[in-house]
Design a protein around this motif. Structure first.
Motif, PDB file in Angstrom:
ATOM      1  N   ARG A 183       0.819  -1.227   0.000  1.00  0.00           N
ATOM      2  CA  ARG A 183       0.000   0.000   0.000  1.00  0.00           C
ATOM      3  C   ARG A 183       0.845   1.266   0.000  1.00  0.00           C
ATOM      4  NH1 ARG A 183      -4.259   0.018   4.633  1.00  0.00           N
ATOM      5  NH2 ARG A 183      -4.415   2.161   3.889  1.00  0.00           N
ATOM      6  N   VAL A 184       2.150   1.121   0.170  1.00  0.00           N
ATOM      7  CA  VAL A 184       3.022   2.302   0.233  1.00  0.00           C
ATOM      8  C   VAL A 184       3.266   2.806  -1.189  1.00  0.00           C
ATOM      9  CG1 VAL A 184       5.294   3.168   0.891  1.00  0.00           C
ATOM     10  CG2 VAL A 184       4.096   1.554   2.382  1.00  0.00           C
ATOM     11  N   SER A 185       2.903   4.061  -1.427  1.00  0.00           N
ATOM     12  CA  SER A 185       3.095   4.651  -2.751  1.00  0.00           C
ATOM     13  C   SER A 185       4.307   5.573  -2.793  1.00  0.00           C
ATOM     14  CB  SER A 185       1.849   5.431  -3.169  1.00  0.00           C
ATOM     15  OG  SER A 185       1.672   6.560  -2.328  1.00  0.00           O
ATOM     16  N   PHE A 186       4.765   6.016  -1.610  1.00  0.00           N
ATOM     17  CA  PHE A 186       5.834   7.025  -1.565  1.00  0.00           C
ATOM     18  C   PHE A 186       6.592   6.896  -0.258  1.00  0.00           C
ATOM     19  CE2 PHE A 186       7.414  11.164  -0.258  1.00  0.00           C
ATOM     20  CZ  PHE A 186       7.961  11.689  -1.414  1.00  0.00           C
ATOM     21  N   ILE A 187       7.909   6.974  -0.324  1.00  0.00           N
ATOM     22  CA  ILE A 187       8.753   7.095   0.868  1.00  0.00           C
ATOM     23  C   ILE A 187       9.709   8.245   0.606  1.00  0.00           C
ATOM     24  CG2 ILE A 187      10.546   6.039   2.306  1.00  0.00           C
ATOM     25  CD1 ILE A 187       9.233   3.329   1.856  1.00  0.00           C
ATOM     26  N   ARG A 188       9.775   9.164   1.557  1.00  0.00           N
ATOM     27  CA  ARG A 188      10.665  10.317   1.380  1.00  0.00           C
ATOM     28  C   ARG A 188      12.115   9.854   1.349  1.00  0.00           C
ATOM     29  NH1 ARG A 188      10.953  15.262   5.537  1.00  0.00           N
ATOM     30  NH2 ARG A 188       9.347  16.204   4.290  1.00  0.00           N
ATOM     31  N   CYS A 189      12.782  10.227   0.295  1.00  0.00           N
ATOM     32  CA  CYS A 189      14.220  10.003   0.159  1.00  0.00           C
ATOM     33  C   CYS A 189      14.844  11.389   0.122  1.00  0.00           C
ATOM     34  CB  CYS A 189      14.522   9.232  -1.124  1.00  0.00           C
ATOM     35  SG  CYS A 189      16.283   8.978  -1.399  1.00  0.00           S
ATOM     36  N   THR A 190      15.392  11.795   1.217  1.00  0.00           N
ATOM     37  CA  THR A 190      15.898  13.151   1.352  1.00  0.00           C
ATOM     38  C   THR A 190      17.196  13.296   0.565  1.00  0.00           C
ATOM     39  OG1 THR A 190      14.949  13.129   3.550  1.00  0.00           O
ATOM     40  CG2 THR A 190      16.394  14.968   3.024  1.00  0.00           C
ATOM     41  N   ALA A 191      17.055  13.709  -0.678  1.00  0.00           N
ATOM     42  CA  ALA A 191      18.214  13.917  -1.542  1.00  0.00           C
ATOM     43  C   ALA A 191      18.004  15.229  -2.279  1.00  0.00           C
ATOM     44  CB  ALA A 191      18.360  12.764  -2.518  1.00  0.00           C
ATOM     45  N   GLU A 192      18.953  16.132  -2.118  1.00  0.00           N
ATOM     46  CA  GLU A 192      18.847  17.462  -2.714  1.00  0.00           C
ATOM     47  C   GLU A 192      20.081  17.705  -3.569  1.00  0.00           C
ATOM     48  OE1 GLU A 192      17.634  21.636  -0.849  1.00  0.00           O
ATOM     49  OE2 GLU A 192      19.436  20.801   0.062  1.00  0.00           O
ATOM     50  N   PRO A 193      19.892  18.030  -4.855  1.00  0.00           N
ATOM     51  CA  PRO A 193      21.053  18.299  -5.702  1.00  0.00           C
ATOM     52  C   PRO A 193      21.795  19.545  -5.207  1.00  0.00           C
ATOM     53  CG  PRO A 193      19.031  18.896  -6.841  1.00  0.00           C
ATOM     54  CD  PRO A 193      18.633  18.244  -5.549  1.00  0.00           C
ATOM     55  N   LEU A 194      23.020  19.361  -4.839  1.00  0.00           N
ATOM     56  CA  LEU A 194      23.808  20.443  -4.238  1.00  0.00           C
ATOM     57  C   LEU A 194      24.448  21.366  -5.274  1.00  0.00           C
ATOM     58  CD1 LEU A 194      24.464  21.348  -1.410  1.00  0.00           C
ATOM     59  CD2 LEU A 194      26.437  19.859  -1.417  1.00  0.00           C
ATOM     60  N   SER A 195      24.632  20.872  -6.474  1.00  0.00           N
ATOM     61  CA  SER A 195      25.355  21.659  -7.481  1.00  0.00           C
ATOM     62  C   SER A 195      24.703  23.014  -7.723  1.00  0.00           C
ATOM     63  CB  SER A 195      25.456  20.880  -8.798  1.00  0.00           C
ATOM     64  OG  SER A 195      24.162  20.605  -9.302  1.00  0.00           O
ATOM     65  N   MET A 196      23.382  23.089  -7.668  1.00  0.00           N
ATOM     66  CA  MET A 196      22.704  24.363  -7.922  1.00  0.00           C
ATOM     67  C   MET A 196      23.073  25.434  -6.901  1.00  0.00           C
ATOM     68  SD  MET A 196      19.031  23.161  -9.213  1.00  0.00           S
ATOM     69  CE  MET A 196      19.057  21.454  -9.683  1.00  0.00           C
ATOM     70  N   PHE A 197      23.404  25.006  -5.697  1.00  0.00           N
ATOM     71  CA  PHE A 197      23.791  25.959  -4.664  1.00  0.00           C
ATOM     72  C   PHE A 197      25.156  26.576  -4.969  1.00  0.00           C
ATOM     73  CE2 PHE A 197      20.690  23.225  -2.705  1.00  0.00           C
ATOM     74  CZ  PHE A 197      19.897  24.114  -2.002  1.00  0.00           C
ATOM     75  N   PHE A 198      25.981  25.812  -5.671  1.00  0.00           N
ATOM     76  CA  PHE A 198      27.311  26.303  -6.024  1.00  0.00           C
ATOM     77  C   PHE A 198      27.312  27.065  -7.340  1.00  0.00           C
ATOM     78  CE2 PHE A 198      28.376  22.489  -3.416  1.00  0.00           C
ATOM     79  CZ  PHE A 198      28.932  23.183  -2.354  1.00  0.00           C
ATOM     80  N   LEU A 199      26.360  26.788  -8.205  1.00  0.00           N
ATOM     81  CA  LEU A 199      26.343  27.367  -9.548  1.00  0.00           C
ATOM     82  C   LEU A 199      25.409  28.567  -9.691  1.00  0.00           C
ATOM     83  CD1 LEU A 199      26.295  24.010 -11.561  1.00  0.00           C
ATOM     84  CD2 LEU A 199      28.271  25.466 -11.045  1.00  0.00           C
ATOM     85  N   THR A 200      24.762  28.954  -8.626  1.00  0.00           N
ATOM     86  CA  THR A 200      23.821  30.068  -8.693  1.00  0.00           C
ATOM     87  C   THR A 200      24.408  31.305  -8.024  1.00  0.00           C
ATOM     88  OG1 THR A 200      21.966  28.513  -8.646  1.00  0.00           O
ATOM     89  CG2 THR A 200      21.468  30.809  -8.118  1.00  0.00           C
ATOM     90  N   PRO A 201      24.668  32.361  -8.805  1.00  0.00           N
ATOM     91  CA  PRO A 201      25.172  33.601  -8.205  1.00  0.00           C
ATOM     92  C   PRO A 201      24.215  34.102  -7.120  1.00  0.00           C
ATOM     93  CG  PRO A 201      25.273  33.710 -10.602  1.00  0.00           C
ATOM     94  CD  PRO A 201      24.492  32.470 -10.249  1.00  0.00           C
ATOM     95  N   GLY A 202      24.770  34.560  -6.032  1.00  0.00           N
ATOM     96  CA  GLY A 202      23.965  35.037  -4.913  1.00  0.00           C
ATOM     97  C   GLY A 202      23.686  33.961  -3.879  1.00  0.00           C
ATOM     98  N   VAL A 203      24.037  32.710  -4.202  1.00  0.00           N
ATOM     99  CA  VAL A 203      23.815  31.616  -3.278  1.00  0.00           C
ATOM    100  C   VAL A 203      25.149  31.035  -2.813  1.00  0.00           C
ATOM    101  CG1 VAL A 203      22.776  29.332  -2.975  1.00  0.00           C
ATOM    102  CG2 VAL A 203      21.578  31.065  -4.314  1.00  0.00           C
ATOM    103  N   LEU A 204      26.087  30.949  -3.721  1.00  0.00           N
ATOM    104  CA  LEU A 204      27.402  30.411  -3.400  1.00  0.00           C
ATOM    105  C   LEU A 204      27.984  31.110  -2.171  1.00  0.00           C
ATOM    106  CD1 LEU A 204      29.758  28.560  -4.184  1.00  0.00           C
ATOM    107  CD2 LEU A 204      30.611  30.392  -5.629  1.00  0.00           C
ATOM    108  N   GLY A 205      28.410  30.342  -1.212  1.00  0.00           N
ATOM    109  CA  GLY A 205      29.010  30.897   0.003  1.00  0.00           C
ATOM    110  C   GLY A 205      28.021  31.278   1.078  1.00  0.00           C
TER     111      GLY A 205
END
Length: 178
Positions: free
Chosen positions: A49-71
């Motif tokens: 009956r389980v349709s979804f299980i949270r898999c906590t995975a967040e792509p980190l590259s966007m944090f490094f490649l987005t001006p104003g977010v890096l650092g």
């Protein structure tokens, strides 16, 4: 007790309502805990009956490649993100074998710091990423905080600090203005 109270709930097609499994502090990402969770669901005849299980995975590259977010990402959140991403590979592989869906998460790297400026910069990129992967995008934030007088002894020291953090006001403001 929860399952007994909800076992008669049906979806629009008259089938038992699908279950979605989440773990707020991501304990289901630990391999031993994940295996115990799925084993327990199987033994209770609920795994199908389980349709979804949270898999906590967040792509980190966007944090490094987005001006104003890096650092601007705290070292603690960066470490948490990396650990969860490493664990996520194993969890996603197991979920795929079980034909249980999961998604990608946005907000782990900015826990307690999820301000409107960075969310506006990153959310469209995260949405495109999830769309390309064909997965659900889950936006995590922690809006609202407790008063110190509301925290009783069952709250551990880390919870006591987190639940009264001004960062929760930042995330509340972001959600109210996005």
């Amino acid at each position: 007790a929860f399952l007994e109270q909800t076992e008669d709930l049906m979806d629009d097609q008259g089938s038992p309502l699908a279950l979605r499994v989440d773990g707020h502090v991501h304990t289901q990402m630990i391999p031993l805990v994940f295996d115990a969770l799925t084993d327990a669901l199987d033994r209770m005849k609920l795994l199908n009956r389980v349709s979804f299980i949270r898999c906590t995975a967040e792509p980190l590259s966007m944090f490094f490649l987005t001006p104003g977010v890096l650092g601007t990402i705290s070292p603690v959140n960066l470490a948490k993100n990396l650990i969860l991403n490493i664990l996520g590979h194993s969890v996603r592989r197991k979920l795929k074998k079980m034909k249980i869906s999961t998604g990608r998460v946005f907000g782990v790297a900015m826990t307690g710091e999820m301000d409107l400026k960075r969310v506006r910069l990153l959310l469209p990129k995260m949405q495109r990423y999830a769309g390309k992967k064909g997965v659900y995008l889950e936006v995590l934030s922690h809006p609202g905080r407790s008063l110190p007088s509301e925290l009783t002894e069952e709250y551990g020291p880390d919870d006591r600090k987190a639940f009264v953090s001004p960062g929760r006001d930042t995330e509340y403001t972001m959600l109210m203005n996005i």
